[in-house]
Every structure is written in structure tokens, then in C-alpha cells.
Design an enzyme around this catalytic site. Sequence first.
Site, PDB file in Angstrom:
ATOM      1  N   LYS A 185      12.436  19.793   1.780  1.00 22.00           N
ATOM      2  CA  LYS A 185      10.990  19.299   2.490  1.00 22.00           C
ATOM      3  C   LYS A 185      10.669  20.129   3.709  1.00 22.00           C
ATOM      4  CE  LYS A 185       7.785  16.522   1.606  1.00 22.00           C
ATOM      5  NZ  LYS A 185       7.156  15.788   0.346  1.00 22.00           N
ATOM      6  N   GLY A 219      -5.536   3.275  -0.080  1.00 22.93           N
ATOM      7  CA  GLY A 219      -5.280   5.011   0.000  1.00 22.93           C
ATOM      8  C   GLY A 219      -5.972   5.606  -1.041  1.00 22.93           C
ATOM      9  N   GLY A 267      -7.300   8.507  -1.936  1.00 21.77           N
ATOM     10  CA  GLY A 267      -7.093   9.977  -1.715  1.00 21.77           C
ATOM     11  C   GLY A 267      -6.802  10.767  -2.899  1.00 21.77           C
ATOM     12  N   ASN A 268      -5.914  11.785  -2.985  1.00 23.28           N
ATOM     13  CA  ASN A 268      -5.756  12.619  -4.112  1.00 23.28           C
ATOM     14  C   ASN A 268      -4.737  11.600  -5.109  1.00 23.28           C
ATOM     15  OD1 ASN A 268      -4.690  14.288  -5.945  1.00 23.28           O
ATOM     16  ND2 ASN A 268      -3.303  15.434  -4.543  1.00 23.28           N
ATOM     17  N   ALA A 269      -3.600  11.055  -4.667  1.00 26.59           N
ATOM     18  CA  ALA A 269      -3.030  10.317  -5.700  1.00 26.59           C
ATOM     19  C   ALA A 269      -3.737   8.968  -5.846  1.00 26.59           C
ATOM     20  CB  ALA A 269      -1.402  10.022  -4.907  1.00 26.59           C
ATOM     21  N   GLY A 270      -4.257   8.345  -5.001  1.00 28.51           N
ATOM     22  CA  GLY A 270      -4.807   7.119  -5.371  1.00 28.51           C
ATOM     23  C   GLY A 270      -6.218   6.972  -6.081  1.00 28.51           C
TER      24      GLY A 270
HETATM   25  P1  NAD Z   1      -4.298  12.094   0.724  1.00 33.82           P
HETATM   26  O1  NAD Z   1      -4.405  12.502   2.211  1.00 33.82           O
HETATM   27  O2  NAD Z   1      -5.256  12.800  -0.467  1.00 33.82           O
HETATM   28  O3  NAD Z   1      -5.014  10.486   0.668  1.00 33.82           O
HETATM   29  C1  NAD Z   1      -4.290   9.721   1.538  1.00 33.82           C
HETATM   30  C2  NAD Z   1      -5.321   8.663   1.630  1.00 33.82           C
HETATM   31  O4  NAD Z   1      -4.698   7.301   2.084  1.00 33.82           O
HETATM   32  C3  NAD Z   1      -6.666   8.916   2.150  1.00 33.82           C
HETATM   33  O5  NAD Z   1      -7.860   8.637   1.551  1.00 33.82           O
HETATM   34  C4  NAD Z   1      -6.466   8.176   3.471  1.00 33.82           C
HETATM   35  O6  NAD Z   1      -7.984   7.916   3.969  1.00 33.82           O
HETATM   36  C5  NAD Z   1      -5.716   6.918   3.141  1.00 33.82           C
HETATM   37  N1  NAD Z   1      -5.152   6.249   4.114  1.00 33.82           N
HETATM   38  C6  NAD Z   1      -4.373   6.844   5.006  1.00 33.82           C
HETATM   39  N2  NAD Z   1      -4.039   5.459   5.769  1.00 33.82           N
HETATM   40  C7  NAD Z   1      -4.443   4.452   5.497  1.00 33.82           C
HETATM   41  C8  NAD Z   1      -4.569   3.341   5.631  1.00 33.82           C
HETATM   42  N3  NAD Z   1      -3.812   2.546   6.703  1.00 33.82           N
HETATM   43  N4  NAD Z   1      -5.054   2.235   4.994  1.00 33.82           N
HETATM   44  C9  NAD Z   1      -5.870   2.533   3.920  1.00 33.82           C
HETATM   45  N5  NAD Z   1      -5.776   3.984   3.445  1.00 33.82           N
HETATM   46  C10 NAD Z   1      -5.262   4.746   4.237  1.00 33.82           C
HETATM   47  O7  NAD Z   1      -2.633  12.370   0.326  1.00 33.82           O
HETATM   48  P2  NAD Z   1      -2.067  12.261  -1.016  1.00 33.82           P
HETATM   49  O8  NAD Z   1      -1.762  13.247  -1.513  1.00 33.82           O
HETATM   50  O9  NAD Z   1      -2.759  11.295  -2.091  1.00 33.82           O
HETATM   51  O10 NAD Z   1      -0.703  11.395  -0.584  1.00 33.82           O
HETATM   52  C11 NAD Z   1      -0.662   9.874  -0.360  1.00 33.82           C
HETATM   53  C12 NAD Z   1       0.946   9.472  -0.435  1.00 33.82           C
HETATM   54  O11 NAD Z   1       1.338   9.850  -1.726  1.00 33.82           O
HETATM   55  C13 NAD Z   1       1.526  10.219   0.749  1.00 33.82           C
HETATM   56  O12 NAD Z   1       2.660   9.291   0.904  1.00 33.82           O
HETATM   57  C14 NAD Z   1       2.290  11.456  -0.086  1.00 33.82           C
HETATM   58  O13 NAD Z   1       3.568  11.853   0.343  1.00 33.82           O
HETATM   59  C15 NAD Z   1       2.601  10.845  -1.607  1.00 33.82           C
HETATM   60  N6  NAD Z   1       2.664  11.734  -2.619  1.00 33.82           N
HETATM   61  C16 NAD Z   1       1.436  12.419  -2.834  1.00 33.82           C
HETATM   62  C17 NAD Z   1       1.849  13.526  -3.845  1.00 33.82           C
HETATM   63  C18 NAD Z   1       0.729  14.390  -4.727  1.00 33.82           C
HETATM   64  O14 NAD Z   1       1.024  15.125  -5.379  1.00 33.82           O
HETATM   65  N7  NAD Z   1      -0.486  14.310  -3.956  1.00 33.82           N
HETATM   66  C19 NAD Z   1       3.485  13.685  -4.484  1.00 33.82           C
HETATM   67  C20 NAD Z   1       4.264  12.721  -4.289  1.00 33.82           C
HETATM   68  C21 NAD Z   1       3.878  11.882  -3.308  1.00 33.82           C
END
Ligand code: NAD
Length: 410
Positions: A105, A216, A218-221
Amino acid sequence: MEKNSAFQNALDQLVSVKEQAGLEDDIYEQLKKPKRFMEVSIPVRMDDGRMKVFTGYRSQFNDARGPYKGGIRFHERVSEDEVKALSMWMTWKTAVIDIPLGGGKGGVIVNPKELSAGELERLSRGYIRAIAPFIGERVDIPAPDVYTDPRIMAWMLDEYEQIVGHKAPGVITGKPLSIGGSKARGYSTAQGGFYVLEELLNKIGLGKEARISIQGFGNAGANMAEIMAKNGYKITAASDTKGGVSDPGGLDIKKLEEHKKATGSVIGFAGGENLKGDILEAETDILILAALENAITKENAENVKAKVILELANGPVSPEADEILNEKGTVIVPDILANAGGVGVSYLEQVQNAYMYYWSEVEVLAKLKEMMIKGFNDVWNAKEANKTSMRNGAYILAVTRVAQAMRDRS
Ligand code: NAD
């Protein structure tokens, strides 16, 4: 060690399965530390002419099963501790879905939102220059993580190729399609989580009537919400840093995404009501955690009502909260299985790069599905055989596989 140390959590998880995974003391000692940890300083010429020095890290945790693999995070809260923890979790993640990679990482302490595009490019290129002697297609393969994306991967690949003097697309994954990215990579984490969740719901007899909340958006959610809605499931609540919205009849996800794009948040969405309380404590059947670490701790675990938790984020449930939820009978699909679809498609991207032959989206998804369902069944069997939680089952499985590779090499 830092307070609320993520690496301490990771070490606690390791020791808790030491016996069940049959770890000898010497292998256990090796697994407590990264094989190599780098701190680099990255001087960047800012737009106003000043030189600013950023700190970056790369942790190469374990490569017994294959080259180190793991994303690069750009965030103000990046720390040595967090990078080490994430690199250990990557080691287990690649082992759980049985792909021939190890764990690593990286991260840079920066708030990327404060940088211009030019500054961000110079920082990305500077980081890769600093670690270039220690990475490679068969050594260590970075990828995107929080606040890094395909555009940043493209700058990093370009810089690396200029240094080595030849094309090397497999040195980095999560690239744009035009330079060797894979179809489906953009939503692969959510897609993998979906395959796993469907298997679990079939096992425990929960159907499409289940209420689903997502922390959340965001991307994953948001991708997860879209995939679930497309498959006939009902997302009844979703949140981001500003708050949450709900509709017991199911939110219109496409419209919610448009609203979030236009306003920067899910709150105020006309197709639902703003949530009064915390989404983590909402009445729901399934809770999908897709924000950051330590969302559920011993402070709020008692109030969680969901029957099933899917950890799309890394480390969203603290070890103490995990114990409380296990006592309550909550089924938790652990991060090292639930979000492994991202690294799964990264691996498929590397394979395509190595062959210089590219698959259709349908082919990539079929391979991902097979990988995730096998991972789920292996974890389920380990859980049953050891009469334990899915998390412990996943750890026992992963640690056993990594330890076997270490033994076979010694
Ligand atoms: P992102 O920044 O696109 O999304 C994160 C979302 O969470 C944002 O919408 C933010 O507003 C929200 N958020 C942050 N704190 C919050 C809280 N306290 N309450 C509610 N919402 C909150 O990031 P992502 O890429 O979606 O990653 C999210 C998680 O998934 C991370 O832990 C990341 O390590 C994990 N992950 C992502 C991927 C990927 O491919 N994107 C792969 C493996 C793991």
C-alpha cells in the site's frame, strides 16, 4: 503506536487467528512487520513558484504469494500506521480470493482538493520517481485508492515508462482504458461486493424485500447502490459526510446520483426525507459500510440494528465493535472479502496487459464473479469448520495460505 491505531487493529486480528491458522512462531514474527517500508520526500514546484515538500510512503508487506499489490491514497490523514495496516490487509485480501499477488500500500500526506491539476500531476509523477527503483510489473504494482483515480494512474505510468525506457502497462492498474485499463475496473469493488452479498443472502434466506442502508455514497457506495437497484433490491437509506436521506419504499438511485452531482451531497433530495439520526443506527436489514475506517466502534455498536453488515470500506468496524456485533448475532462480511473485487479486476487488468489481449466487459465480469463466489465459499467453509465468524474464517483462510507460501519457500 498511534491511538486508535489501524495497524494495532490489524496485528490484533492476526494474533487472534495465530493458533487456528497453525502459525509457527517464526512465521508469525515475520508477518508482524512489512518486508520493506519506505518513507519518501517529494519536492513539488507549486504554481506560485515555491517548492513544497510532501511526505509519501510505500509499504511492501508480504510477497510470498506473488508481487506486492496495493493502492495509493492521497489524503491529509495518511500516516505510516495507516499505510502499514492497509498493506497487511491487502496481503490477506489477495489470499482470500486466491490471486497470485502479495500485499502492499502507498500514500501521500496531502489534501488533493487544494492542488491545481498541474500541481497534482507533478506530485503524482514525483511520488513514482521516488519509488520507481522498488516497483515493477513483477515486483510491486500500485493502483488507485481514496482520492486517486485513472488520470493519476496515467501520469504515474507515463513517468515510470520514461524512467525505464519501455512500455510497462502492467506496473500499475486502474488505468484509463486507452492505455491498458480493464473494462469494469471502475465499479469492480462494488460489483464484487454484490456477488458476495447475493451468495450470503441466499444462504441465510434474506430476499429482495430486505431494507438496505449505505453509509458513504462515494465511488464504492454509489456504484453498489446502482448495482443493487438494477438487480431489484431496495436502497432505503444512503448518506455522505453531510448527512443522510431515506425512503422506506426505496430511493431512486439514478436521481439521487444526479442530485449529489448537482449539490455535492445526498441531503435535500426531493425523492426522500433527510435522516434525523445516524444512518448506522437506522432501522434496516442490511448495512453497507462504504466510507472510512472505524465507523462502528464500541460507542455505537450496541445501537446497530442491521442483521447483515457488508464492509465495502477497509476497517470500518473496530475489533471491540466486532465482538459486540458478533454477540448480537450480526453477520458481518469482512472487508478482506467484501471489497476484494477491486483488486480482483486489477489482477485481471495485469493479466490482459501481460498478454496484450483485452477482454469484453462480459468476460471480465464472468471471471470476477467466479473469483468472488469461490472466495465467499472458501470463507464460509473456513467459518463453519472453525465454528467462528466470517471475519475469523476469512483471516484463518488467508493467513493459512500466506503462511503455506512462506513455508514452501524456506
Ligand atoms: P470515496 O471518497 O469515493 O467515497 C467515500 C464516501 O464516504 C464519500 O461520499 C464521503 O462523503 C463519505 N463519507 C466519509 N465519511 C463519512 C461519514 N462519516 N458518514 C457518511 N459518509 C461519509 O471513496 P471510495 O473509493 O468509495 O472508498 C470508500 C472506502 O472503500 C474506503 O475505505 C476505500 O479504502 C474502500 N475501497 C474502495 C475501493 C475502490 O475501488 N474505490 C476498493 C477497495 C476498498
